[in-house]
Motif scaffolding. Structure first.
Motif, PDB file in Angstrom:
ATOM      1  N   PHE A   3      -0.718  13.729  -1.028  1.00 22.71           N
ATOM      2  CA  PHE A   3      -0.018  12.469  -0.827  1.00 22.71           C
ATOM      3  C   PHE A   3       0.723  12.042  -2.091  1.00 22.71           C
ATOM      4  O   PHE A   3       0.348  12.413  -3.212  1.00 22.71           O
ATOM      5  CB  PHE A   3      -0.998  11.366  -0.427  1.00 22.71           C
ATOM      6  CG  PHE A   3      -1.573  11.520   0.948  1.00 22.71           C
ATOM      7  CD1 PHE A   3      -0.760  11.397   2.064  1.00 22.71           C
ATOM      8  CD2 PHE A   3      -2.920  11.781   1.134  1.00 22.71           C
ATOM      9  CE1 PHE A   3      -1.284  11.531   3.335  1.00 22.71           C
ATOM     10  CE2 PHE A   3      -3.454  11.916   2.401  1.00 22.71           C
ATOM     11  CZ  PHE A   3      -2.636  11.792   3.508  1.00 22.71           C
ATOM     12  N   TYR A  11       7.327   8.526  -5.695  1.00 23.05           N
ATOM     13  CA  TYR A  11       7.054   7.246  -5.035  1.00 23.05           C
ATOM     14  C   TYR A  11       8.237   6.298  -5.189  1.00 23.05           C
ATOM     15  O   TYR A  11       8.672   5.658  -4.229  1.00 23.05           O
ATOM     16  CB  TYR A  11       5.785   6.641  -5.641  1.00 23.05           C
ATOM     17  CG  TYR A  11       5.395   5.284  -5.094  1.00 23.05           C
ATOM     18  CD1 TYR A  11       4.668   5.173  -3.919  1.00 23.05           C
ATOM     19  CD2 TYR A  11       5.750   4.121  -5.776  1.00 23.05           C
ATOM     20  CE1 TYR A  11       4.292   3.926  -3.433  1.00 23.05           C
ATOM     21  CE2 TYR A  11       5.387   2.877  -5.292  1.00 23.05           C
ATOM     22  CZ  TYR A  11       4.650   2.782  -4.126  1.00 23.05           C
ATOM     23  OH  TYR A  11       4.292   1.545  -3.637  1.00 23.05           O
ATOM     24  N   LEU A 126       6.619   7.900   6.179  1.00 26.73           N
ATOM     25  CA  LEU A 126       5.810   7.157   5.213  1.00 26.73           C
ATOM     26  C   LEU A 126       4.317   7.381   5.441  1.00 26.73           C
ATOM     27  O   LEU A 126       3.555   7.565   4.488  1.00 26.73           O
ATOM     28  CB  LEU A 126       6.137   5.665   5.295  1.00 26.73           C
ATOM     29  CG  LEU A 126       7.534   5.254   4.827  1.00 26.73           C
ATOM     30  CD1 LEU A 126       7.781   3.777   5.085  1.00 26.73           C
ATOM     31  CD2 LEU A 126       7.733   5.571   3.353  1.00 26.73           C
ATOM     32  N   SER A 127       3.894   7.368   6.702  1.00 28.26           N
ATOM     33  CA  SER A 127       2.466   7.543   6.992  1.00 28.26           C
ATOM     34  C   SER A 127       1.991   8.956   6.659  1.00 28.26           C
ATOM     35  O   SER A 127       0.811   9.168   6.368  1.00 28.26           O
ATOM     36  CB  SER A 127       2.180   7.221   8.462  1.00 28.26           C
ATOM     37  OG  SER A 127       2.852   8.114   9.327  1.00 28.26           O
ATOM     38  N   ILE A 130       2.854   9.094   2.059  1.00 29.34           N
ATOM     39  CA  ILE A 130       2.315   8.117   1.110  1.00 29.34           C
ATOM     40  C   ILE A 130       0.794   8.056   1.227  1.00 29.34           C
ATOM     41  O   ILE A 130       0.244   8.104   2.326  1.00 29.34           O
ATOM     42  CB  ILE A 130       2.925   6.725   1.363  1.00 29.34           C
ATOM     43  CG1 ILE A 130       4.444   6.766   1.149  1.00 29.34           C
ATOM     44  CG2 ILE A 130       2.290   5.683   0.450  1.00 29.34           C
ATOM     45  CD1 ILE A 130       4.868   7.057  -0.273  1.00 29.34           C
ATOM     46  N   PRO A 132      -2.773   6.763   1.776  1.00 35.85           N
ATOM     47  CA  PRO A 132      -3.230   5.667   2.645  1.00 35.85           C
ATOM     48  C   PRO A 132      -3.517   4.383   1.880  1.00 35.85           C
ATOM     49  O   PRO A 132      -3.391   3.285   2.439  1.00 35.85           O
ATOM     50  CB  PRO A 132      -4.512   6.237   3.277  1.00 35.85           C
ATOM     51  CG  PRO A 132      -4.306   7.718   3.261  1.00 35.85           C
ATOM     52  CD  PRO A 132      -3.538   8.000   1.996  1.00 35.85           C
ATOM     53  N   ILE A 135       0.099   2.703   1.629  1.00 35.79           N
ATOM     54  CA  ILE A 135       1.025   2.676   2.763  1.00 35.79           C
ATOM     55  C   ILE A 135       1.467   1.262   3.104  1.00 35.79           C
ATOM     56  O   ILE A 135       2.615   1.027   3.475  1.00 35.79           O
ATOM     57  CB  ILE A 135       0.390   3.366   4.002  1.00 35.79           C
ATOM     58  CG1 ILE A 135       1.391   3.457   5.144  1.00 35.79           C
ATOM     59  CG2 ILE A 135      -0.869   2.630   4.442  1.00 35.79           C
ATOM     60  CD1 ILE A 135       2.593   4.316   4.839  1.00 35.79           C
ATOM     61  N   MET A 139       5.322   0.103   3.360  1.00 39.36           N
ATOM     62  CA  MET A 139       5.802  -0.420   4.635  1.00 39.36           C
ATOM     63  C   MET A 139       6.400  -1.806   4.449  1.00 39.36           C
ATOM     64  O   MET A 139       7.356  -2.184   5.126  1.00 39.36           O
ATOM     65  CB  MET A 139       4.656  -0.464   5.647  1.00 39.36           C
ATOM     66  CG  MET A 139       5.111  -0.545   7.091  1.00 39.36           C
ATOM     67  SD  MET A 139       6.060   0.908   7.613  1.00 39.36           S
ATOM     68  CE  MET A 139       4.755   2.136   7.726  1.00 39.36           C
ATOM     69  N   GLY A 326       2.443  -0.963   9.655  1.00 42.72           N
ATOM     70  CA  GLY A 326       1.624  -0.139   8.765  1.00 42.72           C
ATOM     71  C   GLY A 326       0.314   0.268   9.417  1.00 42.72           C
ATOM     72  O   GLY A 326      -0.207   1.365   9.173  1.00 42.72           O
ATOM     73  N   GLY A 329       0.425   3.614  11.605  1.00 39.01           N
ATOM     74  CA  GLY A 329       0.244   4.871  10.897  1.00 39.01           C
ATOM     75  C   GLY A 329      -1.188   5.091  10.456  1.00 39.01           C
ATOM     76  O   GLY A 329      -1.656   6.228  10.359  1.00 39.01           O
ATOM     77  N   LYS A 337       1.399  10.568  15.148  1.00 40.34           N
ATOM     78  CA  LYS A 337       1.992   9.474  14.380  1.00 40.34           C
ATOM     79  C   LYS A 337       3.433   9.202  14.794  1.00 40.34           C
ATOM     80  O   LYS A 337       3.845   8.051  14.940  1.00 40.34           O
ATOM     81  CB  LYS A 337       1.916   9.771  12.882  1.00 40.34           C
ATOM     82  CG  LYS A 337       0.504   9.763  12.317  1.00 40.34           C
ATOM     83  CD  LYS A 337       0.513   9.968  10.820  1.00 40.34           C
ATOM     84  CE  LYS A 337      -0.916  10.062  10.271  1.00 40.34           C
ATOM     85  NZ  LYS A 337      -1.630   8.784  10.422  1.00 40.34           N
TER      86      LYS A 337
END
Length: 399
Positions: A3, A11, A126-127, A130, A132, A135, A139, A326, A329, A337
């Motif tokens: 991630f 990021y 994103l899910s 990124i 968890p 996230i 979002m 958010g 996800g 997802k």
């Protein structure tokens, strides 16, 4: 899975890219809203017909998102989103050369289809990419970008229409969007956790079946339906009490009320960040309180209080949408997802059309107090859905 963590260069690139993608998508989607009266006058059509400039795009957007997830599983997340942004920008440029309203509507219909590729896949990307833990914050940036995009699009279109014409305005918006789309393609990191799969109608049906069998996901779909529905209702019909005594505001001042979407973007950023510290249930309760409180304040008969009311209401909406999107996800299975995100957005935009239309019936029969009565009832229904979502589940995801 590897991630992307908060603070890394990747990021920051994801944050910037998602903000740009949101700007392009929602600037083009909602910018013609300020020109409905202009189209009605220029093309000699009723305002209800002129409003199809928005409805055509949102309806085709909602339906198209059902199929985008299947294509993205085969083509890739970044490629699908970038293609969506590029095609939409080109169509915005083409719309500036429309010589009659029917041609313009046809282009808007195509824009609705092309637009679907970004919002449906952005949530999935994103899910997947990124951490968890972060996230919610990302979002919030994404949802905040939708608010800024909607506002920026209206400002660009209105300003260039006043200075030149709506055709020039659409051309400028399309060119700016094309530049932003190019930056999006350059900066967005490639997917690291995406696993390509062949286009399969059977797999597509199975994916949506998963999205419909999870009761918590169903509750979130309902929240999205109601949240955008009451928000659109509020801003569709707020001009009626404002244009009459005791306020009697001009259309220019009423149009400036959309600036409160920028306040909503702040709400998205903050509530997205707070999901890292507080439970989503607690934050959604606060969103519901702001929605109810803001709606009730608009009944008090004072202009300053009314402005405060719609500001609080906007804060509540963007907070609620950030949390719900958010949450999708966080609780949807890895293979579902994309489908869950598409279903959430399908319900989200359908709520805009149906609840927004229903609000007009309440306005016609009961006046502004009837609109607030409807909004209040639907917000309480969001609270009821929250109780169902918050109920403990086997193998419960973070809430």
């Amino acid at each position: 899975m590897q991630f992307t963590e908060t603070g890394s260069p990747a990021y920051r690139r994801i944050l910037m890219s998602m903000l740009l993608g949101s700007l392009v998508t929602f600037a083009i989607l909602y910018s013609p809203q300020t020109l409905i009266a202009t189209f009605a006058q220029q093309f000699q059509i009723p305002p209800s017909t002129a409003s199809l400039i928005i409805s055509f795009a949102t309806v085709t957007l909602a339906v198209s998102m059902l199929f985008v997830s299947m294509l993205s599983n085969a083509w890739g997340r970044k490629k699908m989103m970038a293609l969506s942004l590029f095609i939409t920008s080109v169509l915005a440029i083409i719309s500036s050369f429309s010589w009659n309203f029917h041609i313009l509507l046809a282009v808007r219909l195509l824009e609705g289809i092309s637009l679907a590729g970004f919002p449906a896949i952005a949530m999935t990307y994103l899910s997947e990419e990124i951490s968890p833990r972060s996230i919610g914050r990302v979002m919030g940036v994404y949802v905040g970008g939708t608010a800024i995009g909607g506002f920026a699009g209206r400002v660009i279109i209105s300003a260039f229409t006043d200075l030149f014409s709506w055709q020039v305005a659409f051309l400028v918006l399309g060119l700016v969007s094309l530049v932003c789309s190019s930056i999006f393609w350059y900066y967005l990191p490639e997917s690291r956790n995406f696993r390509r799969s062949e286009i399969s109608f059977q797999r597509w049906l199975s994916g949506f079946r998963i999205g419909f069998t999870n009761k918590r996901l169903l509750g979130l779909y309902g929240c999205g339906f109601l949240l955008l529905g009451v928000y659109v209702t509020m801003f569709n019909y707020i001009s009626y009490p404002l244009s009459k005594p005791p306020y009697e505001l001009s259309q220019t001042w009423i149009g400036l009320l959309f600036i409160f979407q920028l306040v909503g973007s702040w709400s998205s950023f903050m509530f997205g960040k707070w999901t890292e510290r507080y439970s989503r249930v607690t934050l959604m309760i606060w969103a519901i309180i702001m929605l109810l409180g803001g709606a009730i304040i608009t009944l008090l008969g004072n202009l300053l209080l009314l402005v405060v009311g719609i500001t609080v209401f906007a804060l509540g909406f963007f907070a609620g949408h950030t949390i719900a999107s958010g949450w999708i996800g966080a609780i949807s299975p890895p293979g579902g997802k994309a489908y869950a995100s598409s279903l959430y957005l399908l319900f989200y935009y359908t709520g805009s059309s149906l609840v927004g239309w229903l609000g007009g019936l309440f306005l016609a029969s009961l006046g502004w107090s009837g609109v607030i009565l409807m909004i209040g009832g639907l917000v309480l229904l969001v609270a009821a859905l929250l109780l169902q979502i918050a109920r403990p589940q086997p193998a419960q995801a973070n809430s």
